[in-house]
Write a protein that holds these residues in place. Structure first.
Motif, mmCIF file in Angstrom:
data_model
loop_
_atom_site.group_PDB
_atom_site.id
_atom_site.type_symbol
_atom_site.label_atom_id
_atom_site.label_comp_id
_atom_site.label_asym_id
_atom_site.label_seq_id
_atom_site.Cartn_x
_atom_site.Cartn_y
_atom_site.Cartn_z
ATOM 1 N N LYS A 59 9.108 -0.760 4.372
ATOM 2 C CA LYS A 59 8.683 0.382 3.562
ATOM 3 C C LYS A 59 9.752 0.648 2.514
ATOM 4 C CE LYS A 59 6.343 2.719 7.446
ATOM 5 N NZ LYS A 59 4.975 2.785 6.886
ATOM 6 N N THR A 67 -2.602 12.415 -5.160
ATOM 7 C CA THR A 67 -2.319 11.351 -4.206
ATOM 8 C C THR A 67 -3.455 11.317 -3.193
ATOM 9 O OG1 THR A 67 -0.985 12.864 -2.860
ATOM 10 C CG2 THR A 67 0.173 11.518 -4.482
ATOM 11 N N THR A 110 0.848 -1.186 0.000
ATOM 12 C CA THR A 110 0.000 0.000 0.000
ATOM 13 C C THR A 110 0.887 1.240 0.000
ATOM 14 O OG1 THR A 110 -0.127 -0.014 2.424
ATOM 15 C CG2 THR A 110 -1.884 -1.143 1.214
ATOM 16 N N ARG A 111 0.379 2.297 -0.578
ATOM 17 C CA ARG A 111 1.159 3.541 -0.673
ATOM 18 C C ARG A 111 0.800 4.467 0.483
ATOM 19 N NH1 ARG A 111 0.535 4.419 -5.724
ATOM 20 N NH2 ARG A 111 2.656 3.838 -6.366
ATOM 21 N N THR A 112 1.825 5.059 1.095
ATOM 22 C CA THR A 112 1.642 6.019 2.182
ATOM 23 C C THR A 112 2.298 7.334 1.787
ATOM 24 O OG1 THR A 112 1.680 4.259 3.841
ATOM 25 C CG2 THR A 112 2.073 6.509 4.617
ATOM 26 N N ILE A 113 1.575 8.430 1.948
ATOM 27 C CA ILE A 113 2.118 9.773 1.736
ATOM 28 C C ILE A 113 2.588 10.303 3.082
ATOM 29 C CG2 ILE A 113 1.648 12.083 0.877
ATOM 30 C CD1 ILE A 113 1.520 9.824 -1.222
ATOM 31 N N HIS A 114 3.812 10.845 3.130
ATOM 32 C CA HIS A 114 4.417 11.242 4.393
ATOM 33 C C HIS A 114 4.519 12.759 4.509
ATOM 34 C CE1 HIS A 114 5.534 7.099 5.311
ATOM 35 N NE2 HIS A 114 5.925 6.982 4.050
ATOM 36 N N ASP A 160 4.405 0.109 1.193
ATOM 37 C CA ASP A 160 4.547 -0.589 2.468
ATOM 38 C C ASP A 160 3.955 -1.998 2.397
ATOM 39 O OD1 ASP A 160 5.303 1.990 3.089
ATOM 40 O OD2 ASP A 160 3.482 2.437 4.236
ATOM 41 N N LYS A 207 3.178 -5.426 5.040
ATOM 42 C CA LYS A 207 3.088 -5.840 6.445
ATOM 43 C C LYS A 207 3.580 -7.289 6.574
ATOM 44 C CE LYS A 207 -0.421 -2.454 7.613
ATOM 45 N NZ LYS A 207 -1.758 -2.185 8.207
ATOM 46 N N ALA A 237 6.903 9.622 -0.151
ATOM 47 C CA ALA A 237 5.916 8.538 -0.201
ATOM 48 C C ALA A 237 6.647 7.207 -0.119
ATOM 49 C CB ALA A 237 5.096 8.607 -1.486
ATOM 50 N N SER A 238 5.930 6.172 0.302
ATOM 51 C CA SER A 238 6.522 4.835 0.375
ATOM 52 C C SER A 238 5.499 3.788 -0.037
ATOM 53 C CB SER A 238 7.034 4.530 1.789
ATOM 54 O OG SER A 238 5.961 4.542 2.728
#
Length: 509
Positions: free
Chosen positions: A497, A339, A50-54, A409, A411, A406-407
């Protein structure tokens, strides 16, 4: 994913295209300019991630503020920051607007464009936090050259042009004055000359940001014009291109607020606009940093005690509202995707802070230092339409993990990411990733057609089991990645990540 207002049928079709590999899949060069994962522009396939915006970590106090007579009451970072190749420190080009300085007509720099008395200033720093304003002795203000003034444009965006062969034009600048955009060049970033002459390069506008295509060297000018969106005139971002920095293409609308941007509206005439946008290239495309302007009180009138309409005081805008900065992506610099979720990556600060009211603008460059990436921004103590002296402008610093906008990720279940074909410029493949407890990142190199390369499989990968912004991939076989043909990189992640890939010939910075 919500999409922008489609400007053409071709663009709409482009945005709905899947990421899957095809016979016509493009290939890109991968060198020191990294491949980022804020979108799928460099990805052939992915699963289990999944993509995460930081959001950035922001300074709680300004790193630079107005404290010189010629800076008046405010400074902006519409400009740029670069590493100083000679000292190992940093160089900043920033802006002040001198119109509110008493008797400015009598003391302004002779020969400078006047109107609202915008001047470009220069600062240096050893650490990117404490900035000095060197005495340059270039331009006389109030009869003295003991200042750091270098030029006379609004929203100065500076580019160090590594494609340029003429030393006199190594540094380039775009900016705004009196309704038009202008260009300038310099051998050293300090002594500037209008280019190709003193005439505007194209008309109309206000804020502007300069970027460059890393492959072709073409210049990309992202500038603000008004456009009618859903029946309302709004600030939007347009793109003009140039191959020679003298002749520019007709502007194209490149980014505008969509319907989702107006979801917050509660009263007539309220609207969302885009105040400006800085753009950074990466190996497969571009990141955009639009300043999203929620206009809460448009077209205000300033009334006298008698109820008559009078001009607003200098430094105060009739348009009020709040601005923060989001992240968008593009494969070609023209067609942009949002995004999700649409979170601020540079947000307004805590109440009472120097940036509590508005994030007005962002530097046109990013600086990568060790494990961090920095950008600089203009923070306002009030909303956009706040009044002086309560309204103060100062410059802050936003910090991410290196390339950490962004990354992708994974689990507990294994995830995988496979790139489009890459022409690697070095056998040193650098991975930016972070692993959690019992986490692991493994790397394989494949032929462009997806077939395995002996010695470069996942099972032979040495594997990353820690947090590393610049980890060099290796294999137990001792094999190295090919540089004589395009290859694909396959990354397998578990509790990890993934931020970026690069191919670096020398030692990572």
């Amino acid at each position: 994913m919500r999409l922008l207002l489609c400007l053409s049928i071709t663009w709409c079709l482009h945005l709905f295209t899947s990421t899957g590999a095809s016979a016509e899949e493009r290939s890109i060069n991968l060198g020191e300019l990294p491949l980022l994962f804020a979108d799928d522009s460099g990805i052939s396939s992915k699963s289990g991630v999944t993509r995460t915006i930081h959001p950035a970590k922001q300074s709680t106090t300004p790193v630079l503020q107005a404290d010189k007579f010629w800076e008046g009451d405010r400074v902006y970072i519409h400009g740029s920051v670069y590493p100083d190749e000679s000292s190992g420190g940093f160089r900043m080009w920033y802006l002040t607007r001198q119109e509110a300085i008493p008797n400015i007509k009598d003391i302004a720099v002779p020969g400078f464009r006047r109107n609202r008395y915008d001047v470009v200033l220069y600062a240096t720093s050893r650490d990117g936090i404490t900035w000095e304003k060197p005495v340059l002795n270039l331009h006389a203000f109030a009869g003295s050259k003991a200042n750091n003034i270098v030029f006379d444009l609004h929203s100065p965006s500076v580019l160090l042009d590594k494609h340029e062969t003429d030393p006199a034009k190594r540094w380039k600048m775009l900016g705004y004055f009196g309704g038009d955009y202008y260009a300038a060049v310099s051998p050293d970033g300090l002594k500037w000359t209008s280019y190709p002459d003193k005439k505007p390069i194209f008309p109309e506008g206000d804020n502007i940001s300069l970027a460059q295509d890393p492959t072709t060297g073409d210049y990309l000018a992202y500038h603000r014009l008004h456009a009618t969106i859903r029946g309302t005139s709004r600030r939007t971002v347009w793109l003009s291109r140039s191959k020679d920095f003298a002749t520019w293409s007709k502007a194209e609308l490149t980014f505008a607020p969509d319907e989702a941007d107006d979801d917050w509206i509660t009263e007539p005439k309220q609207r969302t606009e885009v105040n400006n946008m800085s753009v950074l290239p990466h190996a497969a495309g571009y990141l955009g940093f639009p300043a999203i302007f929620r206009v809460t009180a448009p077209d205000r009138k300033n009334l006298s005690p008698e109820g008559k309409s009078i001009p607003f005081p200098k430094g105060q805008s009739p348009t009020d509202g709040y601005i923060d900065v989001q992240l968008i992506t593009s494969a070609d610099g023209l067609h942009w995707q949002r995004t999700e979720p649409r979170v601020p990556v540079i947000a307004r600060g805590a109440p009472g802070g120097f940036d509590a009211g508005t994030i007005l603008s962002v530097s046109s460059t990013a600086v990568h230092v060790g494990d961090e990436t920095w950008m600089y921004y203009t923070g306002l103590t009030t909303s956009h339409g706040g009044a002086l002296p309560e309204k103060r402008n100062a410059i802050g610093r936003a910090v991410w993990r290196r390339h950490g906008f962004a990354s992708l990720d994974a689990k507990d279940a294994i995830g995988s990411v496979q790139t489009i074909p890459l022409h690697l410029t070095s056998t040193r493949l650098i991975i930016n990733a972070a692993t959690g407890k019992h986490g692991l990142v493994r790397i394989a190199t494949l032929e462009a057609n997806g077939s395995p390369i002996p010695g470069l499989s996942l099972d032979e990968s040495s594997g990353l089991r820690e947090d590393a912004t610049q980890w060099e991939a290796s294999w137990k076989s001792g094999a190295t990645v090919p540089t004589d043909r395009p290859v694909r990189i396959l990354i397998e992640l578990k509790n990890a990540k993934l931020f970026s890939l690069a191919a670096i010939a020398g030692k990572p910075s």
